[in-house]
Design a protein around this motif. Structure first.
Motif, PDB file in Angstrom:
ATOM      1  N   ALA A 216       0.902  -1.131   0.127  1.00  0.00           N
ATOM      2  CA  ALA A 216       0.024  -0.041   0.003  1.00  0.00           C
ATOM      3  C   ALA A 216       0.820   1.271  -0.041  1.00  0.00           C
ATOM      4  O   ALA A 216       0.582   2.075  -0.797  1.00  0.00           O
ATOM      5  CB  ALA A 216      -0.891  -0.034   1.039  1.00  0.00           C
ATOM      6  N   PHE A 217       1.983   1.345   0.888  1.00  0.00           N
ATOM      7  CA  PHE A 217       2.908   2.506   0.920  1.00  0.00           C
ATOM      8  C   PHE A 217       3.916   2.658  -0.400  1.00  0.00           C
ATOM      9  O   PHE A 217       3.654   3.593  -1.044  1.00  0.00           O
ATOM     10  CB  PHE A 217       3.811   2.207   2.014  1.00  0.00           C
ATOM     11  CG  PHE A 217       3.329   2.810   3.330  1.00  0.00           C
ATOM     12  CD1 PHE A 217       3.629   4.100   3.794  1.00  0.00           C
ATOM     13  CD2 PHE A 217       2.665   1.961   4.213  1.00  0.00           C
ATOM     14  CE1 PHE A 217       3.066   4.674   4.996  1.00  0.00           C
ATOM     15  CE2 PHE A 217       2.125   2.504   5.271  1.00  0.00           C
ATOM     16  CZ  PHE A 217       2.494   3.740   5.736  1.00  0.00           C
ATOM     17  N   GLY A 222       3.687   6.046  -5.107  1.00  0.00           N
ATOM     18  CA  GLY A 222       4.174   6.143  -6.537  1.00  0.00           C
ATOM     19  C   GLY A 222       2.905   6.697  -7.266  1.00  0.00           C
ATOM     20  O   GLY A 222       2.964   7.693  -8.154  1.00  0.00           O
ATOM     21  N   ALA A 223       1.493   6.787  -6.820  1.00  0.00           N
ATOM     22  CA  ALA A 223       0.681   7.560  -7.435  1.00  0.00           C
ATOM     23  C   ALA A 223       0.744   8.900  -6.962  1.00  0.00           C
ATOM     24  O   ALA A 223       0.820   9.797  -7.916  1.00  0.00           O
ATOM     25  CB  ALA A 223      -0.686   7.178  -6.685  1.00  0.00           C
ATOM     26  N   GLU A 224       1.096   9.680  -5.711  1.00  0.00           N
ATOM     27  CA  GLU A 224       1.344  10.860  -5.543  1.00  0.00           C
ATOM     28  C   GLU A 224       2.100  11.418  -6.139  1.00  0.00           C
ATOM     29  O   GLU A 224       2.099  12.569  -6.774  1.00  0.00           O
ATOM     30  CB  GLU A 224       1.389  10.792  -3.929  1.00  0.00           C
ATOM     31  CG  GLU A 224       1.635  12.069  -3.334  1.00  0.00           C
ATOM     32  CD  GLU A 224       2.130  12.313  -1.929  1.00  0.00           C
ATOM     33  OE1 GLU A 224       3.447  12.317  -1.661  1.00  0.00           O
ATOM     34  OE2 GLU A 224       1.488  12.458  -0.998  1.00  0.00           O
ATOM     35  N   SER A 346       8.047   6.007  -5.039  1.00  0.00           N
ATOM     36  CA  SER A 346       8.450   7.299  -5.424  1.00  0.00           C
ATOM     37  C   SER A 346       9.624   7.234  -6.627  1.00  0.00           C
ATOM     38  O   SER A 346       9.444   8.088  -7.560  1.00  0.00           O
ATOM     39  CB  SER A 346       8.788   8.171  -4.446  1.00  0.00           C
ATOM     40  OG  SER A 346       7.722   8.761  -3.531  1.00  0.00           O
ATOM     41  N   SER A 347      10.722   6.444  -6.433  1.00  0.00           N
ATOM     42  CA  SER A 347      11.676   6.346  -7.165  1.00  0.00           C
ATOM     43  C   SER A 347      11.608   5.695  -8.463  1.00  0.00           C
ATOM     44  O   SER A 347      12.158   5.720  -9.358  1.00  0.00           O
ATOM     45  CB  SER A 347      12.933   5.842  -6.365  1.00  0.00           C
ATOM     46  OG  SER A 347      12.770   4.629  -6.020  1.00  0.00           O
ATOM     47  N   LEU A 348      10.657   4.504  -8.413  1.00  0.00           N
ATOM     48  CA  LEU A 348      10.527   3.612  -9.660  1.00  0.00           C
ATOM     49  C   LEU A 348       9.315   3.709 -10.223  1.00  0.00           C
ATOM     50  O   LEU A 348       9.206   3.650 -11.646  1.00  0.00           O
ATOM     51  CB  LEU A 348      10.565   2.200  -8.977  1.00  0.00           C
ATOM     52  CG  LEU A 348      11.606   1.497  -8.206  1.00  0.00           C
ATOM     53  CD1 LEU A 348      11.542   0.082  -7.677  1.00  0.00           C
ATOM     54  CD2 LEU A 348      12.873   1.657  -9.140  1.00  0.00           C
ATOM     55  N   LEU A 349       8.034   4.034  -9.570  1.00  0.00           N
ATOM     56  CA  LEU A 349       6.872   4.090 -10.382  1.00  0.00           C
ATOM     57  C   LEU A 349       6.512   5.288 -11.465  1.00  0.00           C
ATOM     58  O   LEU A 349       6.317   5.110 -12.616  1.00  0.00           O
ATOM     59  CB  LEU A 349       5.874   3.931  -9.546  1.00  0.00           C
ATOM     60  CG  LEU A 349       5.526   2.675  -8.673  1.00  0.00           C
ATOM     61  CD1 LEU A 349       4.310   2.538  -7.845  1.00  0.00           C
ATOM     62  CD2 LEU A 349       5.454   1.471  -9.722  1.00  0.00           C
ATOM     63  N   PHE A 372      -2.527   2.399  -9.788  1.00  0.00           N
ATOM     64  CA  PHE A 372      -1.470   2.650  -8.667  1.00  0.00           C
ATOM     65  C   PHE A 372      -2.366   2.550  -7.452  1.00  0.00           C
ATOM     66  O   PHE A 372      -2.326   2.134  -6.737  1.00  0.00           O
ATOM     67  CB  PHE A 372      -0.788   3.777  -8.767  1.00  0.00           C
ATOM     68  CG  PHE A 372       0.252   3.703  -9.763  1.00  0.00           C
ATOM     69  CD1 PHE A 372       0.822   2.387 -10.374  1.00  0.00           C
ATOM     70  CD2 PHE A 372       1.025   4.946 -10.054  1.00  0.00           C
ATOM     71  CE1 PHE A 372       1.640   2.624 -11.272  1.00  0.00           C
ATOM     72  CE2 PHE A 372       2.025   4.903 -10.957  1.00  0.00           C
ATOM     73  CZ  PHE A 372       2.128   3.611 -11.678  1.00  0.00           C
ATOM     74  N   ILE A 373      -3.929   3.428  -7.758  1.00  0.00           N
ATOM     75  CA  ILE A 373      -4.640   3.651  -6.533  1.00  0.00           C
ATOM     76  C   ILE A 373      -5.387   2.364  -6.310  1.00  0.00           C
ATOM     77  O   ILE A 373      -5.580   2.093  -5.190  1.00  0.00           O
ATOM     78  CB  ILE A 373      -5.483   4.822  -6.949  1.00  0.00           C
ATOM     79  CG1 ILE A 373      -4.750   6.337  -6.930  1.00  0.00           C
ATOM     80  CG2 ILE A 373      -6.614   5.127  -5.774  1.00  0.00           C
ATOM     81  CD1 ILE A 373      -5.503   7.346  -7.238  1.00  0.00           C
TER      82      ILE A 373
END
Length: 403
Positions: A216-217, A222-224, A346-349, A372-373
């Protein structure tokens, strides 16, 4: 004194949020100047997030060795210097070099403050803490849009934001004696508690349900981050908005996160974190739907705001739920993994989305965000079902033992 201490923590989170949204809204202007392909922004973002992962993993040692106040000051100084470097970068190589301290400056203080607030404050403080991150993330695009739309350049925008960041660095420096006086004892106590419980703590990944929360994290961040990085490019290239308008609209997305977390701080006094997470996820999905359907561009603005409002309570509520879900004795080690997976997302998606866009079109942006969501929602619902079943079984065992 304790109130002043909270203000210092909030200021530190403004410092964390200020640079997070800059690259995405500025890239449509930076890209032609450097002659770089679209996906280069994803690679820069990966370097920034990679540095954040490294420093977050080292946060335990750094906080214990130097204290939270000094780590906050040095981290903010690193990010301010990196933003200043962006404004003077003559080539892509310099952008990548400046991206390293920008990422390293964020991780240690982020992990330290999140654990401290989750351990010592109620849910509304956690939401307000991340609300101030949103203040910084919202302020960045607004300042940049003002410079881009005027008779100035993106470089002057970065220079102005570096000035704001250095002002926050000065405040944190002046507050160092206050931080040491107020925060040293609680943090020292937390460290001692950690020492006592480490021997009793099972390996986090062996605890059932932990992998679901980590998933979930991963997909939340990733989405944000993907929305912050590629939202402006989507609006410019698909919805045919001007770069200045797109930057302002993306700032409203971050504004939605900020306002949402401020309001959630009050709502959390009456509504459980688990309910807030579910409401937030469904609201974010509804906002993504408005980006997917072929409606006028104005509906995209509503979509970005809805996504921001929906995402607002999710991250702080998931963090605050950790001790309740897996036990206080396991919370610190699990939260370390949560932060690491968050930065991994954050770094991959976002770079993955950038690669897909470069191979097809940036129009894939809302589809990827929806996936993602949806994965995040599915992970938390499966976790909730497991925890509910576990709670029921424990109650049945207690009743059986009573007879």
């Amino acid at each position: 004194m304790a109130a002043f201490f909270l203000i210092i923590i909030y200021l530190a989170f403004i410092s964390l949020g200020l640079p997070d949204s800059l690259l995405g809204v500025t890239w449509p202007v930076m890209q032609p100047e450097f002659g770089a392909p679209l996906e280069t922004a994803g690679l820069l973002f990966m370097v920034i997030a990679g540095g954040t992962i490294v420093s977050s993993l080292a946060s335990g040692f750094l906080l214990k060795r130097f204290g939270t106040g000094k780590v906050a000051f040095v981290s903010s100084f690193m990010t301010a210097a990196a933003i200043l470097g962006f404004s003077f970068s003559p080539s892509l190589v310099w952008l990548f070099l400046c991206a390293i301290p920008l990422g390293l400056g964020a991780g240690a203080i982020d992990a330290g403050l999140n654990h401290y607030v989750a351990a010592h404050y109620k849910a509304h403080h956690m939401n307000w803490l991340h609300c101030f991150w949103g203040v910084g993330a919202t302020l960045g695009p607004i300042v940049m849009a003002a410079f881009i739309s005027g008779n100035s350049t993106w470089r002057n925008g970065y220079l102005a934001i570096a000035g704001i960041q250095f002002l926050l660095v000065l405040i944190l420096f002046l507050a160092l004696p206050l931080w040491d006086k107020v925060a040293a004892s609680p943090m020292a106590a937390a460290t001692e508690d950690t020492k006592r419980t480490d021997a009793q703590t099972t390996k986090p990944l062996q605890i059932k349900g932990v992998k679901l929360t980590l998933t979930a994290f991963l997909f939340y961040c990733g989405a944000e981050s993907a929305i912050g990085l590629w939202g402006s490019s989507f609006l410019v290239n698909v919805k045919e908005l001007s770069i200045e308008t797109a930057a302002k609209w993306v700032s409203l997305y971050f504004g939605g996160i900020t306002i949402g977390r401020f309001v959630t701080g009050f709502v959390s006094l009456k509504v459980s974190s688990r309910t807030l997470i579910r409401i937030g996820q469904t609201t974010a999905l509804a906002g993504t739907f408005l980006l997917l359907v072929p409606l006028p561009a104005s509906f995209s603005l509503i979509g970005f705001i809805l996504i921001g409002l929906g995402l607002a309570p999710i991250f702080p509520s998931m963090l605050h739920e950790t001790p309740a879900q897996f036990g206080k004795e396991h919370a610190q080690s699990i939260m370390g993994f949560q932060m690491a997976l968050a930065y991994t997302g954050s770094s991959l998606l976002p770079p993955l989305l950038g690669f897909l866009a470069s191979q097809s079109t940036i129009a894939v942006f809302p589809f990827a965000v929806a996936v993602f969501i949806a994965v995040m929602l599915l992970s938390t619902e499966i976790l909730n079902a497991y925890l509910k079943k576990k709670q029921t079984l424990n109650m049945q065992k207690k009743k059986s033992a009573a007879f």
